[in-house]
Enzyme design. Structure first.
Site, PDB file in Angstrom:
ATOM      1  N   HIS A  66       0.723  -1.160  -0.069  1.00  8.72           N
ATOM      2  CA  HIS A  66      -0.028  -0.105   0.008  1.00  8.72           C
ATOM      3  C   HIS A  66       0.904   1.341   0.237  1.00  8.72           C
ATOM      4  CE1 HIS A  66      -2.973   2.887   1.275  1.00  8.72           C
ATOM      5  NE2 HIS A  66      -3.745   2.134   1.139  1.00  8.72           N
ATOM      6  N   TYR A  91      -7.507  10.711   4.668  1.00  6.15           N
ATOM      7  CA  TYR A  91      -7.422  11.556   5.718  1.00  6.15           C
ATOM      8  C   TYR A  91      -8.298  12.647   5.339  1.00  6.15           C
ATOM      9  CZ  TYR A  91      -3.158   9.177   7.239  1.00  6.15           C
ATOM     10  OH  TYR A  91      -2.294   8.233   7.779  1.00  6.15           O
ATOM     11  N   PRO A  94      -2.466   6.396  17.783  1.00  4.67           N
ATOM     12  CA  PRO A  94      -2.532   5.906  16.390  1.00  4.67           C
ATOM     13  C   PRO A  94      -2.482   6.734  15.048  1.00  4.67           C
ATOM     14  CG  PRO A  94      -4.750   5.587  17.373  1.00  4.67           C
ATOM     15  CD  PRO A  94      -3.988   6.401  18.265  1.00  4.67           C
ATOM     16  N   LYS A 139       2.460   3.720  14.152  1.00  5.53           N
ATOM     17  CA  LYS A 139       3.702   3.326  14.597  1.00  5.53           C
ATOM     18  C   LYS A 139       3.757   2.328  15.680  1.00  5.53           C
ATOM     19  CE  LYS A 139       5.935   6.308  11.822  1.00  5.53           C
ATOM     20  NZ  LYS A 139       6.285   5.621  10.676  1.00  5.53           N
ATOM     21  N   TYR A 165       6.764   8.600   7.454  1.00  3.19           N
ATOM     22  CA  TYR A 165       5.593   7.762   7.420  1.00  3.19           C
ATOM     23  C   TYR A 165       5.967   6.279   7.317  1.00  3.19           C
ATOM     24  CZ  TYR A 165       0.460   7.282   6.115  1.00  3.19           C
ATOM     25  OH  TYR A 165      -1.159   6.992   6.107  1.00  3.19           O
TER      26      TYR A 165
END
Ligand code: RFL
Length: 404
Positions: free
Chosen positions: A85, A214, A306, A310, A401
């Site tokens: 992804h 997002y 969250p 991580k 990221y």
């Protein structure tokens, strides 16, 4: 049973070189590494096997996690069923933009693989290799961590108390576990409440878009993250103190559709909400991560919000570092890695904390009772515009990221 009756009823259970408390990603990666090097260990787990294998949580694994699993022979399930992804999509009042982060930064994607599938794989491998797990066993105290033979006192599945002696104890039992409770007074716990709450949802529905979504909306943040072909995680920012059952399924889907601007960008695939929990965005770090022969790993070492996915990745990273150090100490007689465990893990933890905090500030105008709310909102808009417009910001984002 009173405390003195409890102590009187204590019996010695089987000893092990390493007692691991907790059968989550941290405990099971550690257990597998130790077992593969011939180190004797036992895992104490409060829940039963079914609960451990079905606790849906994380899903986005960074490349380092995949490499750890690969080099320790723990990646077969992930290779079969995990999916790469590499895109996220931001939706704001100014429109939407996508970041193909797999082509930026370090040039690597996430692997989407539900945490409960990973845990089931790790548990199966550990048990097949002859590993011992005591399900239904709740650790209640760690004693003598200052000396050479620490012990874990536990309430066994039959309700009786038992003492497990060890050379080392690895607390992989999360933020409310016995590891943290057994630290000496004065151990530092650096804590931060980000002042934001999310309703975390697991929908029995296929993903609605081919990206992490997002959405920033005047009514609050909404998020979308694929888990598998028929499971999707969503997040809805909610007022702190909201009860998880306060919203009906229909209200949840309507609110998600509104905040994700489904009318402009395409409908959400609806389905039953299988799990819901309110997550208060909080972070903390214990320093140091070692007290004598007791080591903290995963969420027991540091809790991370969250927002940047991580937590499970840090748990795997720390478990491998500790696993190698324990093998060096117990098999090769070199305790140096154990001495360096804390200093090796903490920079990774703080880096991840910093990026998670940055993500929270990207996605929310954080409350500040003394500040001007519009000022903070404009800063947030400028922050996201910077990510949209500057290649350097996009590379920095991608590196953080997918890095750890
Ligand atoms: P775990 O997984 O909590 O496992 C701890 C185990 O210890 C047992 N236990 C005890 N056993 C015996 N005696 C006691 N006294 C015990 N106390 C506890 C528990 O039953 C349990 O089996 O900790 P670990 O191994 O450190 O792993 C940490 C991760 O689970 C956690 O960081 C992640 O799930 C965080 N997280 C995410 N991380 C990611 O890397 N990527 C993600 O996409 C992501 N999404 C998430 C998340 C966490 C979430 N919640 C639930 C806060 C999404 C959500 C909603």
């Amino acid at each position: 049973m009173t405390e003195s009756e409890y102590a009187g009823a204590l019996r010695d259970a089987d000893a092990a070189d390493v007692v691991i408390v907790g059968a989550g990603p941290a405990g099971l990666v550690l257990g597998n590494i130790l077992l593969s090097h011939g180190v004797d260990c036992v895992v104490l787990e409060r829940a039963d096997r079914d609960a451990v294998e079905n606790r849906a949580r994380a899903g986005f694994l960074v490349p380092h996690t995949v490499r750890v699993l690969e080099r320790n022979g723990l990646d077969a399930g992930l290779r079969r069923r995990g999916r790469e992804h590499g895109v996220c999509e931001f939706r704001t009042e100014d429109g939407r933009f996508r970041l193909d982060y797999r082509r930026l930064g370090l040039g690597e994607p996430h692997t989407v693989y539900p945490q409960h599938d990973l845990v089931a794989d790790l548990l199966g491998l550990y048990l097949d290799a002859g590993g011992r797990v005591r399900f239904g066993t709740e650790a209640v105290a760690v004693s003598d961590a200052d000396g050479p033979t620490p012990a874990v006192t536990a309430r066994e599945a039959d309700g009786r108390p038992a003492r497990h002696r060890a050379r080392y104890v690895a607390a992989c039992d999360g933020r409310h576990g016995v590891g943290r409770r057994s630290l000496p007074p004065g151990t530092a716990r650096h804590h931060h409440d980000h002042g934001v709450s999310w309703l975390g949802l697991l929908a029995e529905a296929p993903p609605s878009l081919d990206a992490v979504g997002y959405a920033i909306h005047p009514r609050g943040f909404a998020g979308h993250m694929a888990r598998s072909a028929d499971l999707t995680r969503y997040y809805l920012q909610c007022a702190p103190g909201t009860r998880a059952d306060a919203w009906s399924d229909d209200r949840i889907w309507d609110e998600l559709a509104l905040r994700m601007r489904a009318s402009a960008y395409g409908p959400l695939v609806r389905g039953p909400i299988a799990q819901r929990a309110v997550v208060d965005l909080e972070s903390d770090v214990i320093e140091p991560l070692r007290h004598g022969s007791l080591f903290l790993v995963g969420d027991a070492a540091a809790l991370i919000s969250p927002s940047a996915a991580k937590g499970a990745n840090l748990a795997v990273l720390e478990a491998e570092i500790l696993g190698r150090a324990l093998v060096d100490a117990l098999v090769h007689g070199d305790p140096g890695g154990l001495d360096r465990y804390s200093e090796r893990c903490l920079p990774h933890i703080w880096r991840a904390q910093e990026f998670s905090r940055w993500m929270i500030r990207l996605l929310h105008a954080l409350p500040d009772p003394d500040g001007d709310p519009l000022f903070r909102e404009r800063l947030r808009q400028a922050r996201i515009a910077g990510l949209r417009d500057f290649a350097s910001a996009q590379h920095w984002f991608a590196e953080n990221y997918t890095g750890i």
